[in-house]
Scaffold this motif. Structure first.
Motif, PDB file in Angstrom:
ATOM      1  N   TYR A   1       0.865  -1.071   0.013  1.00 52.72           N
ATOM      2  CA  TYR A   1       0.081   0.004   0.087  1.00 52.72           C
ATOM      3  C   TYR A   1       1.072   1.250   0.052  1.00 52.72           C
ATOM      4  CZ  TYR A   1      -4.379  -2.495   0.829  1.00 52.72           C
ATOM      5  OH  TYR A   1      -5.543  -3.389   0.647  1.00 52.72           O
ATOM      6  N   GLU A   2       1.911   1.192   0.835  1.00 48.19           N
ATOM      7  CA  GLU A   2       2.666   2.495   0.812  1.00 48.19           C
ATOM      8  C   GLU A   2       3.232   2.722  -0.573  1.00 48.19           C
ATOM      9  OE1 GLU A   2       5.672   1.847   4.078  1.00 48.19           O
ATOM     10  OE2 GLU A   2       4.002   2.195   5.534  1.00 48.19           O
ATOM     11  N   ARG A   3       4.052   1.556  -1.293  1.00 46.36           N
ATOM     12  CA  ARG A   3       4.465   1.787  -2.679  1.00 46.36           C
ATOM     13  C   ARG A   3       3.457   2.345  -3.523  1.00 46.36           C
ATOM     14  NH1 ARG A   3       5.757  -3.561  -3.526  1.00 46.36           N
ATOM     15  NH2 ARG A   3       6.864  -3.997  -1.212  1.00 46.36           N
ATOM     16  N   LYS A   4       2.056   1.922  -3.264  1.00 48.97           N
ATOM     17  CA  LYS A   4       1.049   2.535  -4.540  1.00 48.97           C
ATOM     18  C   LYS A   4       0.818   3.907  -4.229  1.00 48.97           C
ATOM     19  CE  LYS A   4      -1.164  -1.910  -5.106  1.00 48.97           C
ATOM     20  NZ  LYS A   4      -2.363  -2.608  -5.022  1.00 48.97           N
ATOM     21  N   LEU A   5       0.883   4.404  -2.578  1.00 47.96           N
ATOM     22  CA  LEU A   5       0.715   5.711  -2.449  1.00 47.96           C
ATOM     23  C   LEU A   5       1.869   6.482  -2.948  1.00 47.96           C
ATOM     24  CD1 LEU A   5      -0.906   5.297   1.135  1.00 47.96           C
ATOM     25  CD2 LEU A   5      -2.021   6.219  -0.808  1.00 47.96           C
ATOM     26  N   ASP A   6       2.878   6.011  -2.864  1.00 48.85           N
ATOM     27  CA  ASP A   6       4.072   6.776  -3.261  1.00 48.85           C
ATOM     28  C   ASP A   6       3.900   6.953  -4.694  1.00 48.85           C
ATOM     29  OD1 ASP A   6       5.374   6.811  -0.769  1.00 48.85           O
ATOM     30  OD2 ASP A   6       6.683   5.168  -0.991  1.00 48.85           O
ATOM     31  N   LYS A   7       3.627   5.902  -5.398  1.00 44.03           N
ATOM     32  CA  LYS A   7       3.480   6.130  -7.013  1.00 44.03           C
ATOM     33  C   LYS A   7       2.592   6.999  -7.369  1.00 44.03           C
ATOM     34  CE  LYS A   7       5.005   1.409  -8.369  1.00 44.03           C
ATOM     35  NZ  LYS A   7       4.271   0.050  -9.237  1.00 44.03           N
ATOM     36  N   ILE A   8       1.077   6.957  -6.357  1.00 43.60           N
ATOM     37  CA  ILE A   8       0.052   8.141  -6.569  1.00 43.60           C
ATOM     38  C   ILE A   8       0.676   9.449  -6.344  1.00 43.60           C
ATOM     39  CG2 ILE A   8      -2.160   8.905  -5.783  1.00 43.60           C
ATOM     40  CD1 ILE A   8      -2.704   5.893  -5.422  1.00 43.60           C
ATOM     41  N   TYR A   9       1.440   9.523  -5.231  1.00 41.72           N
ATOM     42  CA  TYR A   9       2.046  10.874  -4.755  1.00 41.72           C
ATOM     43  C   TYR A   9       2.955  11.364  -5.807  1.00 41.72           C
ATOM     44  CZ  TYR A   9       4.523  14.462  -2.233  1.00 41.72           C
ATOM     45  OH  TYR A   9       5.123  15.436  -1.585  1.00 41.72           O
ATOM     46  N   ASP A  10       3.834  10.723  -6.345  1.00 36.86           N
ATOM     47  CA  ASP A  10       4.628  10.934  -7.633  1.00 36.86           C
ATOM     48  C   ASP A  10       4.108  11.424  -8.732  1.00 36.86           C
ATOM     49  OD1 ASP A  10       6.914  10.352  -5.883  1.00 36.86           O
ATOM     50  OD2 ASP A  10       7.478   8.364  -6.691  1.00 36.86           O
ATOM     51  N   ALA A  11       3.019  10.785  -9.139  1.00 38.05           N
ATOM     52  CA  ALA A  11       2.095  11.191 -10.190  1.00 38.05           C
ATOM     53  C   ALA A  11       1.487  12.467 -10.092  1.00 38.05           C
ATOM     54  CB  ALA A  11       1.272  10.119 -10.491  1.00 38.05           C
ATOM     55  N   VAL A  12       1.021  12.502  -8.908  1.00 37.73           N
ATOM     56  CA  VAL A  12       0.346  13.990  -8.741  1.00 37.73           C
ATOM     57  C   VAL A  12       1.250  15.028  -8.674  1.00 37.73           C
ATOM     58  CG1 VAL A  12      -0.821  15.346  -6.660  1.00 37.73           C
ATOM     59  CG2 VAL A  12      -1.812  13.029  -7.203  1.00 37.73           C
ATOM     60  N   MET A  13       2.522  14.947  -7.999  1.00 32.15           N
ATOM     61  CA  MET A  13       3.368  15.860  -7.991  1.00 32.15           C
ATOM     62  C   MET A  13       4.002  16.330  -9.257  1.00 32.15           C
ATOM     63  SD  MET A  13       3.660  16.862  -4.941  1.00 32.15           S
ATOM     64  CE  MET A  13       5.305  17.956  -4.848  1.00 32.15           C
ATOM     65  N   THR A  14       3.970  15.197 -10.215  1.00 35.68           N
ATOM     66  CA  THR A  14       4.523  15.395 -11.647  1.00 35.68           C
ATOM     67  C   THR A  14       3.357  16.043 -12.327  1.00 35.68           C
ATOM     68  OG1 THR A  14       5.557  13.243 -11.569  1.00 35.68           O
ATOM     69  CG2 THR A  14       5.160  14.214 -13.833  1.00 35.68           C
ATOM     70  N   LEU A  15       2.240  15.953 -12.054  1.00 41.13           N
ATOM     71  CA  LEU A  15       1.165  16.743 -12.853  1.00 41.13           C
ATOM     72  C   LEU A  15       1.140  18.286 -12.151  1.00 41.13           C
ATOM     73  CD1 LEU A  15      -1.999  14.222 -12.561  1.00 41.13           C
ATOM     74  CD2 LEU A  15      -0.695  14.942 -14.928  1.00 41.13           C
ATOM     75  N   LYS A  16       1.364  18.346 -10.938  1.00 38.63           N
ATOM     76  CA  LYS A  16       1.385  19.611 -10.417  1.00 38.63           C
ATOM     77  C   LYS A  16       2.570  20.516 -10.940  1.00 38.63           C
ATOM     78  CE  LYS A  16       1.124  21.861  -5.716  1.00 38.63           C
ATOM     79  NZ  LYS A  16       1.036  21.584  -4.406  1.00 38.63           N
ATOM     80  N   THR A  17       3.629  20.119 -10.788  1.00 27.00           N
ATOM     81  CA  THR A  17       5.028  20.563 -11.435  1.00 27.00           C
ATOM     82  C   THR A  17       4.936  20.657 -12.592  1.00 27.00           C
ATOM     83  OG1 THR A  17       6.195  18.691 -11.437  1.00 27.00           O
ATOM     84  CG2 THR A  17       6.580  19.956  -9.479  1.00 27.00           C
ATOM     85  N   GLY A  18       4.079  19.912 -13.646  1.00 28.78           N
ATOM     86  CA  GLY A  18       4.117  19.979 -14.676  1.00 28.78           C
ATOM     87  C   GLY A  18       3.031  20.860 -15.405  1.00 28.78           C
ATOM     88  N   ASN A  19       2.180  21.349 -14.778  1.00 32.54           N
ATOM     89  CA  ASN A  19       1.119  22.512 -14.651  1.00 32.54           C
ATOM     90  C   ASN A  19       1.823  23.759 -14.544  1.00 32.54           C
ATOM     91  OD1 ASN A  19      -0.819  20.680 -15.405  1.00 32.54           O
ATOM     92  ND2 ASN A  19      -1.711  20.604 -13.420  1.00 32.54           N
ATOM     93  N   LYS A  20       2.617  23.979 -13.669  1.00 31.02           N
ATOM     94  CA  LYS A  20       3.303  25.097 -13.311  1.00 31.02           C
ATOM     95  C   LYS A  20       4.254  25.601 -14.522  1.00 31.02           C
ATOM     96  CE  LYS A  20       2.998  25.511  -8.345  1.00 31.02           C
ATOM     97  NZ  LYS A  20       3.829  25.384  -7.001  1.00 31.02           N
ATOM     98  N   GLU A  21       4.901  24.515 -15.039  1.00 32.00           N
ATOM     99  CA  GLU A  21       5.992  24.794 -15.894  1.00 32.00           C
ATOM    100  C   GLU A  21       5.480  25.215 -17.420  1.00 32.00           C
ATOM    101  OE1 GLU A  21       9.468  21.587 -14.309  1.00 32.00           O
ATOM    102  OE2 GLU A  21       8.517  21.499 -16.334  1.00 32.00           O
ATOM    103  N   SER A  22       4.123  24.739 -17.349  1.00 27.97           N
ATOM    104  CA  SER A  22       3.310  25.257 -18.779  1.00 27.97           C
ATOM    105  C   SER A  22       3.175  26.555 -18.760  1.00 27.97           C
ATOM    106  CB  SER A  22       2.221  24.363 -19.133  1.00 27.97           C
ATOM    107  OG  SER A  22       2.191  23.251 -18.515  1.00 27.97           O
TER     108      SER A  22
END
Length: 108
Positions: free
Chosen positions: A87-108
């Motif tokens: 569960y922790e690994r899956k949550l880490d993947k979701i967190y990484d995906a959310v952070m990627t989307l969040k940082t990707g949106n700021k850069e655009s």
């Protein structure tokens, strides 16, 4: 007169020996009866002990089955740690995906 006295002493001695012999014989018979009674009581007690041992062994088996039935619904520690880590690994993947989307949106 002397012969009469010795005859009386011999008779009294024989009677005393007869009484002593009777009581010794009676005591011996009583002891043998007590021994026989004790042997019977020991045999009865051994039968009861064997019966109780059998019942106790059956009880132990039933308790072991009951305990194992109760614990089949529980999770072992190692299984809990493994599932929690997944569960922790899956949550880490979701967190990484959310952070990627969040940082990707700021850069655009």
């Amino acid at each position: 007169m002397m012969p009469d006295v010795t005859w009386v002493i011999q008779t009294l001695t024989m009677l005393a020996l007869a009484v002593i012999s009777y009581f010794i014989k009676d005591l011996k018979k009583s002891i043998q009866e007590d021994i026989a009674d004790n042997k019977q009581r020991i045999e009865d007690t051994n039968c009861k002990v064997e019966k109780l041992e059998g019942e106790f062994n059956n009880f132990k088996v039933e308790q072991a089955k009951e305990i194992s039935a109760q614990f089949k619904d529980y999770v072992s520690k190692s299984e809990f740690v493994r599932v929690t880590a997944n569960y922790e690994r899956k949550l880490d993947k979701i967190y990484d995906a959310v952070m990627t989307l969040k940082t990707g949106n700021k850069e655009s």
